[in-house]
Design a protein around this motif. Structure first.
Motif, mmCIF file in Angstrom:
data_model
loop_
_atom_site.group_PDB
_atom_site.id
_atom_site.type_symbol
_atom_site.label_atom_id
_atom_site.label_comp_id
_atom_site.label_asym_id
_atom_site.label_seq_id
_atom_site.Cartn_x
_atom_site.Cartn_y
_atom_site.Cartn_z
ATOM 1 N N GLN A 18 43.074 35.921 41.208
ATOM 2 C CA GLN A 18 42.363 35.908 39.645
ATOM 3 C C GLN A 18 42.655 37.471 39.044
ATOM 4 N N GLU A 61 41.088 41.297 38.449
ATOM 5 C CA GLU A 61 40.713 41.839 39.723
ATOM 6 C C GLU A 61 41.746 43.003 40.319
ATOM 7 N N ARG A 107 40.404 35.825 34.494
ATOM 8 C CA ARG A 107 40.041 35.191 36.073
ATOM 9 C C ARG A 107 41.195 33.994 36.116
ATOM 10 N N HIS A 118 39.887 40.698 46.443
ATOM 11 C CA HIS A 118 39.228 40.442 45.358
ATOM 12 C C HIS A 118 38.428 41.694 44.624
ATOM 13 N N GLU A 119 37.852 41.485 43.651
ATOM 14 C CA GLU A 119 36.801 42.394 43.133
ATOM 15 C C GLU A 119 35.684 41.532 42.526
HETATM 16 ZN ZN LIG Z 1 37.859 37.141 42.852
#
Ligand SMILES: [Zn+2]
Length: 497
Positions: free
Chosen positions: A65, A68, A104, A144-145
């Protein structure tokens, strides 16, 4: 990989040359770099690093995504790694288009596409590759974030069981059978790494937690994760898989560090051992030199290219770009000194050659020719004059296909074709200095600057204003290219009547 050591413009040239040249480059005995969908927006780079000794394979995926960066910038640091034992597969940027847009997703959330949803788009193509890589591995980390901070109990809107940040996520506590038929305690693995991470985090509020999504349970808070990469990994490939979540609100460097601690923690668990510092010997290779003549605007001269100047002109090599950062010098043969002629102004009286060196190793040359007719006609040096020359060309996209159009040339379209003016090809001049204005089309309605590059013009719709067309009939339009307010070119756009 090649490292960049000059301006953003050099970076552009380098990126272009990278797209044009290496496809699959073996970076040494134990490393491979594979490019999928090369030259397309969703270009996918996969780095495989095999250690001296055999061992487990850890897959690291970043940037699934695009908004991130903590994940993909951390993954980047492992792409050039060297290992003593075990293996890494690193996909730093799974979803490059979304990274470029800092969004995203583009068409669909790529991390919700690991079940067959029958939608065909670039995300589906990338996911197909990722699925194969997951099943090749023994363990998988998806970087991820997440917003807020995960807490097992409700503490507030940004800190509760539904938040993701500062946690290691698994889809269950136990993976019942892995590919060897053994159960794996995911919770125990995650907790061991959480403990290692928390040794580095001083502030209690930022400590990591294990976050069990219980994805399969009927009362799971995260049933949508059944379409995620980690769930696919545990269900289909039968390998332990974890989401590593840094909280979005932290400073970027902190987020990257946390991912590094997590990756290193899992590498330790899997007995994948780094070689520090790694040995990465590649054959040095010149890309290009940046040279000015008589204090002109510096120009780029590629390896083995020739530069024509006049006898008595002064040249200066500002910089060179090679696949190495350090140990670089140039030797202008017969001129200058015997060590390094970089950044020295040298008068050239005879044809010569400029040798680029990495330490003592010559890695490429550029040739200097003399034009003795006494006319400054050498094409690479028409830097200022080229700006107004007829050498301009244009890069258009018609229905997604690239078309190069000559200056004062013509583009024939059918109604309904989608047209985009991508850029001006202006040789050594800066394309951003031009204004490209499609008369009768307004790209930016809130602020009509007259600059129309980059917009997709759907000609089936009533987008073009016939009153601006030639003869006002709506059949022939023109694109006007100006530099400093003066016309330097046109392109005619014609529709079949
Ligand atoms: Zn993510």
């Amino acid at each position: 990989m090649i490292t960049i050591r000059y301006s953003p413009r050099m970076l552009y040239i380098l990126v272009v040359s990278l797209i044009l040249f290496p496809v699959t480059a073996a970076l040494g005995q134990k490393k491979t770099h594979t490019v999928f969908f090369e030259g397309r927006e969703n270009e996918l780079h996969v780095y495989r690093i095999n250690g001296e000794e055999p061992g487990k394979t850890l897959l690291i995926i970043g940037g699934i995504q695009g908004d991130e960066p903590g994940g993909f910038l951390a993954a980047d640091l492992y792409a050039d790694f060297s290992l003593r034992r075990g293996n890494l597969i690193v996909v730093p940027r799974a979803n490059f288009p979304s990274i470029l847009k800092q969004e995203r997703q583009i068409n669909q959330d790529m991390n919700r596409k690991f079940t067959d949803d029958h939608a065909s788009n670039y995300e589906a193509e990338v996911v197909d590759v990722l699925k194969r890589l997951i099943c090749e591995s023994d363990c998988f980390l998806n970087l991820h974030e997440g917003s807020g901070i995960y807490s097992p109990k409700w503490e507030g809107p940004m800190r509760n069981p539904k938040r993701y940040g500062q946690s290691i996520i698994a889809d269950a506590s136990i993976l019942k059978t892995d590919k060897t038929g053994q159960p794996v305690n995911l919770e125990q693995m995650a907790l061991a790494v959480v403990e290692k991470i928390n040794r580095q985090i001083k502030k209690q509020v930022y400590r990591f937690h294990f976050n069990n999504h219980r994805t399969d349970d009927t009362d799971s808070l995260h049933k949508e994760q059944r379409a995620s990469a980690t769930y696919y990994a545990t269900q289909t490939c039968k390998i332990p898989a974890f989401g590593i979540e840094s909280s979005k609100s932290l400073p970027l460097e902190q987020k990257i560090r946390q991912h590094i601690w997590a990756i290193n923690g899992f590498m330790e668990l899997l007995d994948i051992q780094p070689e520090t510092p790694g040995v990465n010997l590649k054959q040095p290779d010149l890309e290009f030199m940046i040279i000015s003549v008589n204090d002109s605007v510096p120009i780029v001269v590629g390896k083995m290219q020739r530069l024509s100047i006049n006898r008595g002109d002064e040249i200066r090599v500002h910089d060179i770009v090679t696949n190495y950062d350090r140990g670089l010098s140039v030797d202008v043969i017969g001129v200058g000194n015997e060590f390094n002629d970089m950044k020295r102004t040298l008068k050239i009286m005879e044809p010569t050659r400029i040798v680029a060196k990495k330490d003592f190793y010559a890695c490429g040359s550029v040739f200097i020719d003399l034009d003795d007719k006494g006319v400054k006609a050498a094409p690479p040096l028409k830097v200022t004059r080229a700006r107004q020359s007829n050498e301009l060309k244009y890069k258009f996209k018609i229905n997604g296909k690239t078309v190069i159009v000559e200056n004062y040339g013509r583009v024939n379209l059918q109604r309904g074709d989608r047209l985009m003016i991508e850029d001006v090809i202006s040789g050594p001049a800066d394309p951003s200095e031009y204004i490209v204005n499609f008369k009768g089309f307004v790209g930016n309605r809130s602020n009509n600057t007259g600059e129309d590059r980059g917009y997709v013009i759907d000609t089936s719709k009533d987008i073009l204003m016939a009153k601006y067309s030639i003869n006002k009939k709506g059949l022939r339009y023109y694109v006007l290219i100006t530099l400093g307010g003066k016309e330097v070119g046109k392109v005619f756009v014609e529709f079949q009547s």
